[in-house]
Design an enzyme around this catalytic site. Structure first.
Site, PDB file in Angstrom:
ATOM      1  N   GLU A 137      -9.002  -3.768  12.632  1.00  0.00           N
ATOM      2  CA  GLU A 137      -9.520  -3.385  13.964  1.00  0.00           C
ATOM      3  C   GLU A 137     -10.966  -2.914  13.886  1.00  0.00           C
ATOM      4  OE1 GLU A 137      -8.135  -4.389  16.328  1.00  0.00           O
ATOM      5  OE2 GLU A 137      -6.096  -4.641  15.599  1.00  0.00           O
TER       6      GLU A 137
HETATM    7  C1  LIG Z   1      -3.379  -6.027   6.371  1.00  0.00           C
HETATM    8  C2  LIG Z   1      -4.332  -6.630   7.347  1.00  0.00           C
HETATM    9  C3  LIG Z   1      -3.918  -6.855   8.653  1.00  0.00           C
HETATM   10  C4  LIG Z   1      -4.789  -7.447   9.577  1.00  0.00           C
HETATM   11  N1  LIG Z   1      -4.337  -7.757  10.848  1.00  0.00           N
HETATM   12  C5  LIG Z   1      -5.105  -8.553  11.635  1.00  0.00           C
HETATM   13  C6  LIG Z   1      -4.593  -9.095  12.868  1.00  0.00           C
HETATM   14  O1  LIG Z   1      -3.463  -8.810  13.280  1.00  0.00           O
HETATM   15  N2  LIG Z   1      -5.380  -9.939  13.586  1.00  0.00           N
HETATM   16  C7  LIG Z   1      -6.636 -10.278  13.168  1.00  0.00           C
HETATM   17  O2  LIG Z   1      -7.282 -11.075  13.841  1.00  0.00           O
HETATM   18  N3  LIG Z   1      -7.164  -9.767  12.033  1.00  0.00           N
HETATM   19  C8  LIG Z   1      -6.432  -8.927  11.255  1.00  0.00           C
HETATM   20  N4  LIG Z   1      -6.939  -8.431  10.081  1.00  0.00           N
HETATM   21  C9  LIG Z   1      -8.319  -8.742   9.728  1.00  0.00           C
HETATM   22  C10 LIG Z   1      -9.239  -7.523   9.800  1.00  0.00           C
HETATM   23  O3  LIG Z   1      -9.420  -7.135  11.128  1.00  0.00           O
HETATM   24  C11 LIG Z   1     -10.547  -7.916   9.072  1.00  0.00           C
HETATM   25  O4  LIG Z   1     -10.227  -7.973   7.686  1.00  0.00           O
HETATM   26  C12 LIG Z   1     -11.657  -6.952   9.348  1.00  0.00           C
HETATM   27  O5  LIG Z   1     -12.077  -7.079  10.685  1.00  0.00           O
HETATM   28  C13 LIG Z   1     -12.881  -7.206   8.455  1.00  0.00           C
HETATM   29  O6  LIG Z   1     -13.214  -8.555   8.376  1.00  0.00           O
HETATM   30  P1  LIG Z   1     -13.408  -9.230   6.934  1.00  0.00           P
HETATM   31  O7  LIG Z   1     -12.225  -8.859   6.108  1.00  0.00           O
HETATM   32  O8  LIG Z   1     -13.683 -10.668   7.109  1.00  0.00           O
HETATM   33  O9  LIG Z   1     -14.666  -8.497   6.317  1.00  0.00           O
HETATM   34  P2  LIG Z   1     -16.216  -8.897   6.532  1.00  0.00           P
HETATM   35  O10 LIG Z   1     -16.477  -9.112   7.971  1.00  0.00           O
HETATM   36  O11 LIG Z   1     -16.561  -9.979   5.600  1.00  0.00           O
HETATM   37  O12 LIG Z   1     -16.922  -7.537   6.080  1.00  0.00           O
HETATM   38  C14 LIG Z   1     -17.102  -7.179   4.698  1.00  0.00           C
HETATM   39  C15 LIG Z   1     -17.878  -5.860   4.647  1.00  0.00           C
HETATM   40  O13 LIG Z   1     -19.162  -6.043   5.242  1.00  0.00           O
HETATM   41  C16 LIG Z   1     -19.364  -5.119   6.311  1.00  0.00           C
HETATM   42  N5  LIG Z   1     -20.085  -5.797   7.393  1.00  0.00           N
HETATM   43  C17 LIG Z   1     -19.888  -7.032   7.879  1.00  0.00           C
HETATM   44  N6  LIG Z   1     -20.734  -7.282   8.883  1.00  0.00           N
HETATM   45  C18 LIG Z   1     -21.464  -6.171   9.063  1.00  0.00           C
HETATM   46  C19 LIG Z   1     -22.493  -5.796   9.956  1.00  0.00           C
HETATM   47  N7  LIG Z   1     -22.941  -6.613  10.899  1.00  0.00           N
HETATM   48  N8  LIG Z   1     -23.028  -4.566   9.830  1.00  0.00           N
HETATM   49  C20 LIG Z   1     -22.579  -3.689   8.906  1.00  0.00           C
HETATM   50  N9  LIG Z   1     -21.605  -3.995   8.035  1.00  0.00           N
HETATM   51  C21 LIG Z   1     -21.056  -5.215   8.112  1.00  0.00           C
HETATM   52  C22 LIG Z   1     -17.975  -4.686   6.737  1.00  0.00           C
HETATM   53  O14 LIG Z   1     -18.002  -3.381   7.305  1.00  0.00           O
HETATM   54  C23 LIG Z   1     -17.219  -4.715   5.414  1.00  0.00           C
HETATM   55  O15 LIG Z   1     -17.410  -3.503   4.734  1.00  0.00           O
HETATM   56  C24 LIG Z   1      -6.101  -7.783   9.174  1.00  0.00           C
HETATM   57  C25 LIG Z   1      -6.520  -7.520   7.863  1.00  0.00           C
HETATM   58  C26 LIG Z   1      -5.656  -6.977   6.962  1.00  0.00           C
HETATM   59  C27 LIG Z   1      -6.133  -6.767   5.545  1.00  0.00           C
END
Ligand SMILES: Cc1cc2nc3c(=O)[nH]c(=O)nc-3n(C[C@H](O)[C@H](O)[C@H](O)COP(=O)(O)OP(=O)(O)OC[C@H]3O[C@@H](n4cnc5c(N)ncnc54)[C@H](O)[C@@H]3O)c2cc1C
Length: 597
Positions: free
Chosen positions: A442
């Site tokens: 989230e």
């Molecule tokens: C157990 C689990 C359940 C989940 N459930 C759902 C679900 O039901 N539905 C769904 O759609 N998703 C779900 N997710 C996905 C989750 O919401 C994402 O993993 C999360 O939003 C982060 O995206 P990412 O993992 O691609 O990380 P990335 O976007 O690749 O980010 C990696 C790092 O870079 C930082 N970062 C990225 N962009 C920026 C920026 N512009 N400025 C500053 N920092 C930045 C982030 O803060 C993070 O620390 C789930 C994930 C997990 C692990």
């Protein structure tokens, strides 16, 4: 296994004594939500979570979800399905929803107190009903009449569950990159094709149908986030009359093996020309998604808080029982082989950090929900607008602080157990592992921080902050002559003045360097959270003093507030220094200088 007892005394104190819920609910037209009913709901939720959900917490962690690659079926841990049926039969899924759609019409504040208990009882299990709330909100806000008619009641009553399908392998935070496609087909339907990952409760057998809310791009979509649309895509097709048909062309391709919340199904979802309906306007999916996400962000804040509560209860019990060493000032229990570790200053430090963040955090979270009730129900349009601004401002603070604190709290609780916290037997390491996800999904803490300092502060000329500071100042004026509060009110007012100036200075610096906001963001969020908690601790002391609680209860609130002001609030000094140091030290070094690949 870790144990759980619902903290009914502190919940009642927060709801009745601090937030004056009965009067608030009456003013907002919640005719039935009097004190008797509120307490009955809390009692029953406590019974259900302690006896049904909490005992399944370790079972869920150890058994996890099972995936059958041949069928794509996902089976949650033993006991989860029966618990879900009991939850549905008790009417809990729709506690705060509109009675027109099968809900019970209770205030969000009361619902959030119930959610805290459910999440403490079993966080992994709670994810199955949790995602339906965002789907309901999006359908209520953007659904056509027939969509509301067909989908809302089963979701509200728990006959079906919902999901939020946003994330794809190459895009999480930056949803503008998503590749899932939606092609218009006959009868106003769309064919959805793409792969979503990490989808919570994407597949399971708790209910016969799952309603996926899926972000995808239409063929004429503009590039980036402006080209995203939202679709309702059921596991079993549903026609406009609500008739359920054949299996849709979507299926779970795998489940993730992860650090915590093993009982929650985290699914790869493959959509292969699955039929769905557009929800809201074409290319306006991001707006609808934020409606879902805001509901979910406050809810994930509660998830973090709920684990802090459960961890603290167990750490406290253990610290009273575990006999090691003698107190530094001489034996306190000379008849025993050693004193309980709770006599040690360092153990008390760990316990008091937890107590201060848990009880203060509870007020922070519940108060955000009280603003939500006002935003939804006040007869006064200006009051509704103010409350909405405050909810928007407090949402990233609640989400990020309560979840980051849950990591600190669960780690401190493990530490109180020593090596016994690290092994599985006591269940403490499970709480620490389960807490870890809450700062990630989230919207990560980094994204909440940018939301707070950017969208909610810089872009609004500090609208939410001004309202919150005005609320604090009104409270301070009301208690100006109260000698028992002076030790808290004076530093609180000083911090509020500092908060306003720090905000202005940071936003001004950002006018000439856009990286300044990003560089300040996470420290600014924590700074804000700690000042907000100072306010809630001051209000807790005021409310306790004015209440009929025993003197020991009042003293404990005052002593915890003193600890908070002396030993936690000063963290703001470090955050302020980091904010004021600006972006240079973060941005000066070229990426390749960070070290060898
Ligand atoms: C157990 C689990 C359940 C989940 N459930 C759902 C679900 O039901 N539905 C769904 O759609 N998703 C779900 N997710 C996905 C989750 O919401 C994402 O993993 C999360 O939003 C982060 O995206 P990412 O993992 O691609 O990380 P990335 O976007 O690749 O980010 C990696 C790092 O870079 C930082 N970062 C990225 N962009 C920026 C920026 N512009 N400025 C500053 N920092 C930045 C982030 O803060 C993070 O620390 C789930 C994930 C997990 C692990």
């Amino acid at each position: 296994m870790s144990s759980y007892k619902a903290p009914l005394d502190d919940l009642r104190f927060a709801i009745h004594d601090v937030l004056g819920a009965e009067a608030l609910f009456a003013r907002l037209g919640y005719a039935d939500a009097n004190r008797e009913l509120i307490d009955a709901v809390l009692d029953e939720a406590a019974r259900f979570t302690e006896t049904v959900l909490a005992p399944l917490n370790q079972v869920g962690d150890q058994a996890g979800c099972k995936f059958d690659p041949a069928t794509g079926d996902v089976t949650p841990p033993p006991g989860f399905k029966q618990a879900f049926q009991q939850f549905v039969e008790g009417g809990w899924t729709g506690l705060t929803n509109d009675p027109e759609h099968g809900g019970q019409g209770m205030p969000a504040l009361l619902g959030s107190a119930v959610t805290e208990m459910v999440d403490s009882g079993n966080l992994a299990w709670s994810n199955f009903p949790m995602l339906s709330h965002g789907a309901v909100k999006a359908l209520e806000t953007y659904g056509e009449d027939w969509q509301k008619e067909v989908f809302l009641k089963p979701l509200v009553t728990g006959a079906w569950t919902g999901t939020m399908c946003l994330t794809e392998p190459h895009c999480g935070t930056d949803l503008g990159l998503l590749k899932t496609r939606a092609e218009p087909i006959a009868d106003g339907k769309y064919s959805i094709t793409g792969t979503k990952i990490f989808i919570t409760a994407g597949e399971h057998d708790l209910v016969p149908n799952i309603i996926h809310l899926v972000l995808a791009k239409l063929p004429d979509a503009p590039p980036g986030a402006k080209g995203i649309s939202l679709f309702v895509v059921p596991k079993f097709k549903v026609d406009r009359d609500g008739k359920v048909g054949e299996r849709n062309a979507l299926r779970c391709g795998a489940i993730e093996h992860k650090m915590g919340i093993h009982g929650s199904a985290t699914c790869v979802m493959n959509f292969d020309g699955a039929q769905g309906y557009l929800l809201g306007q074409p290319h306006k999916g991001l707006q609808a998604m934020f409606v879902m996400m805001n509901t979910a962000r406050l809810a994930v804040g509660i998830q973090g808080h709920s684990l802090s509560e459960r961890a603290y209860q167990n750490a406290l019990r253990y610290a009273r029982e575990r006999l090691q060493s003698r107190a530094l000032s001489g034996a306190k229990f000379p008849d025993k082989p050693a004193d309980p570790i709770i006599v040690q200053p360092d153990v008390r430090r760990m316990l008091l950090v937890q107590k201060a963040l848990v009880e203060g955090g509870r007020l922070l979270s519940l108060s955000a929900y009280s603003h939500l009730d006002i935003a939804n129900r006040s007869p006064d349009a200006a009051e509704r607008e103010r409350a909405e601004t405050l909810v928007g401002f407090l949402t990233p603070i609640c989400k990020a602080c309560l979840t980051e604190w849950s990591i600190e709290n669960t780690y401190n609780a493990v530490q109180c157990f020593g090596g016994h916290g690290y092994i599985a037997e006591h269940g403490m390491e499970q709480l620490a592992r389960d807490a870890r996800i809450t700062t990630l999904y989230e919207g990560t803490t980094g994204i909440q921080s940018l939301d707070l300092i950017g969208r909610k502060t810089a872009a609004t000329q500090g609208a939410g902050l001004k309202l919150f500071l005005a609320e604090i100042e009104a409270f301070a004026r009301q208690h100006e002559g109260d000698a028992a509060l002076a030790e808290f009110l004076v530093p609180l007012r000083a911090k509020c003045a500092e908060w306003g100036k720090l905000t202005l200075d940071t936003v001004m610096r950002a006018a000439s360097n856009p990286e300044e906001l990003g560089a300040a963001s996470t420290d600014y969020l924590f700074y804000s959270g700690y000042v907000a908690l100072a306010y809630w601790w001051t209000r807790a002391v005021a409310a306790a003093n004015a209440s009929g609680h025993p003197q020991a209860f009042k003293d404990a609130k005052r002593d915890t507030a003193r600890f908070y002001f002396a030993r936690i609030l000063p963290r703001t000094l470090a955050h302020k220094a980091a904010i004021e140091s600006g972006a240079d030290t973060l941005m000066a070094m070229p990426a390749e200088a960070f070290g060898a690949e």
